[in-house]
Design an enzyme around this catalytic site. Structure first.
Site, PDB file in Angstrom:
ATOM      1  N   SER A  29       0.876  -1.011   0.130  1.00  0.00           N
ATOM      2  CA  SER A  29       0.074   0.570   0.175  1.00  0.00           C
ATOM      3  C   SER A  29       1.141   1.222   0.044  1.00  0.00           C
ATOM      4  O   SER A  29       0.012   2.774   0.394  1.00  0.00           O
ATOM      5  CB  SER A  29      -0.921  -0.110   1.592  1.00  0.00           C
ATOM      6  OG  SER A  29      -0.227   0.144   2.662  1.00  0.00           O
ATOM      7  N   ASN A 116      -1.512  -1.431  13.485  1.00  0.00           N
ATOM      8  CA  ASN A 116      -3.022  -1.623  12.656  1.00  0.00           C
ATOM      9  C   ASN A 116      -3.635  -0.537  13.868  1.00  0.00           C
ATOM     10  O   ASN A 116      -4.825   0.560  13.404  1.00  0.00           O
ATOM     11  CB  ASN A 116      -3.584  -2.349  13.609  1.00  0.00           C
ATOM     12  CG  ASN A 116      -3.567  -3.765  13.052  1.00  0.00           C
ATOM     13  OD1 ASN A 116      -2.860  -3.944  11.988  1.00  0.00           O
ATOM     14  ND2 ASN A 116      -4.006  -5.104  13.739  1.00  0.00           N
ATOM     15  N   THR A 161     -39.248  25.677  -9.717  1.00  0.00           N
ATOM     16  CA  THR A 161     -39.657  24.819  -9.004  1.00  0.00           C
ATOM     17  C   THR A 161     -39.875  23.978 -10.328  1.00  0.00           C
ATOM     18  O   THR A 161     -40.597  24.248 -11.078  1.00  0.00           O
ATOM     19  CB  THR A 161     -40.553  24.434  -8.075  1.00  0.00           C
ATOM     20  OG1 THR A 161     -41.479  24.737  -8.820  1.00  0.00           O
ATOM     21  CG2 THR A 161     -40.629  25.603  -6.540  1.00  0.00           C
ATOM     22  N   HIS A 162     -39.618  22.097 -10.107  1.00  0.00           N
ATOM     23  CA  HIS A 162     -39.429  21.805 -11.377  1.00  0.00           C
ATOM     24  C   HIS A 162     -38.857  21.733 -12.594  1.00  0.00           C
ATOM     25  O   HIS A 162     -39.581  21.812 -13.705  1.00  0.00           O
ATOM     26  CB  HIS A 162     -41.065  21.434 -11.556  1.00  0.00           C
ATOM     27  CG  HIS A 162     -41.799  20.913 -10.602  1.00  0.00           C
ATOM     28  ND1 HIS A 162     -41.944  19.238  -9.934  1.00  0.00           N
ATOM     29  CD2 HIS A 162     -42.690  21.903  -9.606  1.00  0.00           C
ATOM     30  CE1 HIS A 162     -42.680  19.501  -8.909  1.00  0.00           C
ATOM     31  NE2 HIS A 162     -43.047  21.032  -8.470  1.00  0.00           N
ATOM     32  N   SER A 283     -14.218  24.562 -29.000  1.00  0.00           N
ATOM     33  CA  SER A 283     -14.688  22.881 -29.207  1.00  0.00           C
ATOM     34  C   SER A 283     -13.637  22.248 -31.054  1.00  0.00           C
ATOM     35  O   SER A 283     -12.970  23.535 -30.752  1.00  0.00           O
ATOM     36  CB  SER A 283     -15.547  22.856 -29.970  1.00  0.00           C
ATOM     37  OG  SER A 283     -16.139  22.417 -31.110  1.00  0.00           O
ATOM     38  N   LYS A 289     -17.783  27.900 -31.148  1.00  0.00           N
ATOM     39  CA  LYS A 289     -18.180  27.459 -29.493  1.00  0.00           C
ATOM     40  C   LYS A 289     -17.356  28.302 -28.265  1.00  0.00           C
ATOM     41  O   LYS A 289     -16.026  28.029 -28.284  1.00  0.00           O
ATOM     42  CB  LYS A 289     -17.836  25.526 -29.211  1.00  0.00           C
ATOM     43  CG  LYS A 289     -18.942  25.235 -30.024  1.00  0.00           C
ATOM     44  CD  LYS A 289     -20.589  25.322 -29.755  1.00  0.00           C
ATOM     45  CE  LYS A 289     -20.633  24.579 -28.312  1.00  0.00           C
ATOM     46  NZ  LYS A 289     -21.375  23.132 -28.486  1.00  0.00           N
ATOM     47  N   ASN A 291     -17.377  26.495 -25.025  1.00  0.00           N
ATOM     48  CA  ASN A 291     -18.073  25.593 -23.696  1.00  0.00           C
ATOM     49  C   ASN A 291     -17.770  25.927 -22.172  1.00  0.00           C
ATOM     50  O   ASN A 291     -16.500  26.453 -21.489  1.00  0.00           O
ATOM     51  CB  ASN A 291     -17.702  24.221 -24.213  1.00  0.00           C
ATOM     52  CG  ASN A 291     -18.294  23.715 -25.335  1.00  0.00           C
ATOM     53  OD1 ASN A 291     -19.177  24.386 -25.642  1.00  0.00           O
ATOM     54  ND2 ASN A 291     -17.104  23.730 -25.999  1.00  0.00           N
ATOM     55  N   GLU A 296     -18.843  22.089 -16.208  1.00  0.00           N
ATOM     56  CA  GLU A 296     -20.003  20.609 -16.028  1.00  0.00           C
ATOM     57  C   GLU A 296     -18.887  19.247 -15.601  1.00  0.00           C
ATOM     58  O   GLU A 296     -19.602  18.906 -15.228  1.00  0.00           O
ATOM     59  CB  GLU A 296     -19.746  20.449 -17.453  1.00  0.00           C
ATOM     60  CG  GLU A 296     -20.353  21.028 -18.297  1.00  0.00           C
ATOM     61  CD  GLU A 296     -20.624  20.749 -19.716  1.00  0.00           C
ATOM     62  OE1 GLU A 296     -20.665  19.489 -21.110  1.00  0.00           O
ATOM     63  OE2 GLU A 296     -20.095  21.742 -20.950  1.00  0.00           O
ATOM     64  N   TYR A 323      -9.039  -5.956  12.873  1.00  0.00           N
ATOM     65  CA  TYR A 323      -8.837  -4.666  11.876  1.00  0.00           C
ATOM     66  C   TYR A 323      -8.607  -6.369  11.012  1.00  0.00           C
ATOM     67  O   TYR A 323      -8.415  -7.525  11.043  1.00  0.00           O
ATOM     68  CB  TYR A 323      -6.974  -4.501  11.702  1.00  0.00           C
ATOM     69  CG  TYR A 323      -6.381  -4.415  10.537  1.00  0.00           C
ATOM     70  CD1 TYR A 323      -6.342  -3.422  10.147  1.00  0.00           C
ATOM     71  CD2 TYR A 323      -5.434  -5.992   9.404  1.00  0.00           C
ATOM     72  CE1 TYR A 323      -5.865  -2.894   8.830  1.00  0.00           C
ATOM     73  CE2 TYR A 323      -5.331  -6.059   8.226  1.00  0.00           C
ATOM     74  CZ  TYR A 323      -5.087  -3.741   8.276  1.00  0.00           C
ATOM     75  OH  TYR A 323      -4.313  -3.473   6.824  1.00  0.00           O
ATOM     76  N   GLN A 328      -7.551  -1.876   4.119  1.00  0.00           N
ATOM     77  CA  GLN A 328      -6.529  -1.043   3.798  1.00  0.00           C
ATOM     78  C   GLN A 328      -6.896  -0.221   2.626  1.00  0.00           C
ATOM     79  O   GLN A 328      -6.518   0.811   1.981  1.00  0.00           O
ATOM     80  CB  GLN A 328      -5.449  -1.967   3.427  1.00  0.00           C
ATOM     81  CG  GLN A 328      -4.037  -1.331   2.554  1.00  0.00           C
ATOM     82  CD  GLN A 328      -2.758  -2.253   2.156  1.00  0.00           C
ATOM     83  OE1 GLN A 328      -2.119  -2.809   3.551  1.00  0.00           O
ATOM     84  NE2 GLN A 328      -2.549  -2.963   0.856  1.00  0.00           N
ATOM     85  N   LYS A 331      -7.751   4.569   2.162  1.00  0.00           N
ATOM     86  CA  LYS A 331      -6.997   5.460   2.107  1.00  0.00           C
ATOM     87  C   LYS A 331      -6.704   5.186   0.737  1.00  0.00           C
ATOM     88  O   LYS A 331      -7.354   7.260   0.457  1.00  0.00           O
ATOM     89  CB  LYS A 331      -5.277   5.186   2.723  1.00  0.00           C
ATOM     90  CG  LYS A 331      -5.145   5.523   3.817  1.00  0.00           C
ATOM     91  CD  LYS A 331      -4.057   4.835   4.699  1.00  0.00           C
ATOM     92  CE  LYS A 331      -3.540   3.415   4.190  1.00  0.00           C
ATOM     93  NZ  LYS A 331      -4.653   2.794   5.163  1.00  0.00           N
TER      94      LYS A 331
HETATM   95  N1  ARG Z   1      -1.306  -0.596   5.405  1.00  0.00           N
HETATM   96  C1  ARG Z   1      -1.669  -1.311   6.266  1.00  0.00           C
HETATM   97  C2  ARG Z   1      -3.547  -0.421   6.062  1.00  0.00           C
HETATM   98  O1  ARG Z   1      -3.112   0.226   5.641  1.00  0.00           O
HETATM   99  C3  ARG Z   1      -1.506  -1.251   7.468  1.00  0.00           C
HETATM  100  C4  ARG Z   1      -2.044  -2.182   9.011  1.00  0.00           C
HETATM  101  C5  ARG Z   1      -1.383  -3.628   8.001  1.00  0.00           C
HETATM  102  N2  ARG Z   1      -1.813  -4.144   9.203  1.00  0.00           N
HETATM  103  C6  ARG Z   1      -1.415  -5.847   8.905  1.00  0.00           C
HETATM  104  N3  ARG Z   1      -1.768  -6.630  10.003  1.00  0.00           N
HETATM  105  N4  ARG Z   1      -1.447  -6.160   8.245  1.00  0.00           N
HETATM  106  O2  ARG Z   1      -4.169  -0.908   5.998  1.00  0.00           O
END
Ligand code: ARG
Length: 470
Positions: A29, A116, A161-162, A283, A289, A291, A296, A323, A328, A331
């Site tokens: 990750s 964790n 409205t509408h 365009s 054009k 735009n 948008e 956990y 993971q 993020k």
């Molecule tokens: N990279 C992991 C995550 O973002 C960190 C926690 C990992 N923990 C584990 N026991 N593998 O969730």
């Protein structure tokens, strides 16, 4: 004692072969969570300080760890830090590099914590660092809307409205409607930030550990009010992140609707608004054009955060407490929703600052039948029950349509056919004649309505609502 057959892999004692490369790649990750490096290092330095304070690691090791982490931080800050293929995540990468720099004392850093709780302290610190940045961006957007609303308080425009013309409103009221939503998001953000006051670190893998760590000390070193209540929830739950992505999803609906109205009102079929060239695009084929791609994108990209919320909610739902690696994904979803939202809020601010309006087109769109509610309310003030007034005005509108005249003509036809419908038919006709769009706007009296005094009061209230919470 049997020979050590530990393969070359991190966290290796338990294993007899290396991780399969496919699993290693998917498991990694670090490309996403490397942006947490500063928070990760701050968390580790506080943790080391706490460990030394309670006597779990020697002071000298703590000093080496803190100084070593400062050096690692410098490498990350200036871009000289080299990530290795074996660095699974930012936590492992920093710890690996710390070991390379300071040797043995680095092996004591992970005492009494787990990745964790480490990942949760990193993300929580990141949110505490970055939510104020989003807040400032929202305040700038809201302030731009309110500045324009103030100037548009006396400019009549239809409200819909509408998407059917409903009554005479104003540019100020229209812009305050968006500002009111943005202001509510600012307050939501403040609530959220206030709740992110508990420190995850020291929860361990799931249920704490056997060492006499001091979570309160860690919490205060990192600027939190307290440690989190439950170690299992801390490490296995992502409801705070869902809260944040949920806020981004809500914000996305406001961005999207603001964008849609700019697109709509900028279209020559409406022709209400203007935007400078810098916020429009050409365009490749059609030379004439111009735009509204930015607007948008507010509309289109604004919708995506709702999808991000759904993605995170489905990653979290259904897994057991504690956990699991499913988490993971949090993020990746958070950062993509975050980065997009920050960009879109800046884009929305540029649109709010730069948009102009064509008062003549707006006034022309305030067609005579938009006086219908005024007329019905006027009859109520003369003593008619509202349902009768509604019926009478409805008939006047129908007569007008059928005879190809305006509301005044329609009213005359109704009153000619039924002279005793009201006590003062001539006065009523004269008053209706005088109800230009500006007069209809000026006659609105409801708090929160589009009357110019109300809009000015709204601007003041909304401005005050943006003040930082005491
Ligand atoms: N990279 C992991 C995550 O973002 C960190 C926690 C990992 N923990 C584990 N026991 N593998 O969730």
């Amino acid at each position: 004692m049997s020979e050590d057959r530990t393969p070359a892999r991190s966290l290796g004692g338990r294993f007899t072969e290396a991780t399969h490369p496919v699993l290693e790649r998917i498991n990694r990750s670090v490309d996403v969570d490397r942006r947490l490096w500063d928070q990760d290092i701050r968390g580790s330095q506080a943790h080391a300080a706490m460990l030394a304070h309670v006597g779990l690691i020697p002071e000298a090791d703590k000093d080496a760890i803190v100084a070593g982490l400062d050096a690692v931080r410098a490498e990350l800050a200036d871009g000289t830090f080299v990530f290795l293929p074996s660095d699974e995540d930012i936590h492992m990468a920093v710890e690996r590099r710390l070991g390379e720099r300071i040797g043995a004392p680095a092996g004591r850093l992970h005492t009494g914590r787990s990745r964790n709780d480490q990942v949760m302290v990193d993300v929580t610190l990141w949110l505490r660092d970055n939510l104020p940045v989003l807040r400032s961006a929202l305040v700038a957007w809201c302030a731009a809307l309110l500045h324009q609303a103030e100037h548009g308080a006396d400019v009549p425009m239809p409200s819909y409205t509408h998407l059917q013309p409903a009554q005479v409103s104003s540019v100020g009221q229209w812009l305050c409607a968006h500002a009111a939503e943005v202001s509510a998001h600012v307050r939501r953000l403040d609530d959220l930030l206030a709740r992110l006051d508990a420190c995850p670190l020291g929860s361990g893998a799931s249920a704490g550990g056997y060492l006499p760590i001091d979570r309160r000390l860690t919490a205060s070193l990192l600027g939190f009010a307290r440690p989190t209540v439950n170690a299992t929830a801390t490490t296995g739950s992502r409801t705070d992140l869902l809260d944040v992505v949920g806020l981004l999803a809500l914000l996305g609906t406001t961005l999207s609707r603001f964008g849609e109205e700019i697109v709509l009102f900028l279209s020559p079929s409406f022709g209400f608004l203007t935007l400078p060239d810098r916020l429009t695009t050409g365009s490749s084929l059609l030379p004439q054009k111009r735009n509204p791609d930015g607007a948008e994108l507010l509309r289109g990209a604004g919708k995506l955060a709702a999808g991000d919320f759904a993605a995170l909610a489905s990653a979290v739902a259904g897994i057991p407490s504690g956990y699991s690696k499913d988490l993971q994904a949090d993020k990746e979803v958070l950062f993509r929703a975050w980065d997009r939202t920050v960009d879109l809020v800046a884009l929305a601010t540029l649109h709010a600052e730069a948009l102009g309006w064509k008062a003549d087109r707006l006034a022309a769109a305030c067609t005579p039948e938009l006086a219908s509610l005024w007329l019905a309310d006027r009859l109520v003030l003369a003593g008619l029950p509202f349902r009768e007034a509604h019926h009478l005005v409805g008939r006047a509108v129908r007569e007008a349509v059928e005879a190809g005249t305006d509301l005044h003509g329609g009213l005359s036809r109704v009153l000619d056919a039924q002279p005793d419908a009201v006590s003062d038919p001539d006065e009523l006709r004269t008053e209706l004649r005088a109800m230009t769009p500006a007069a209809l706007l000026g006659a609105l009296v409801t708090e929160g309505g589009a009357g110019p005094a109300s809009v000015r009061a709204q601007v003041a209230t909304l401005r005050a609502s943006l003040a930082p919470r005491a």
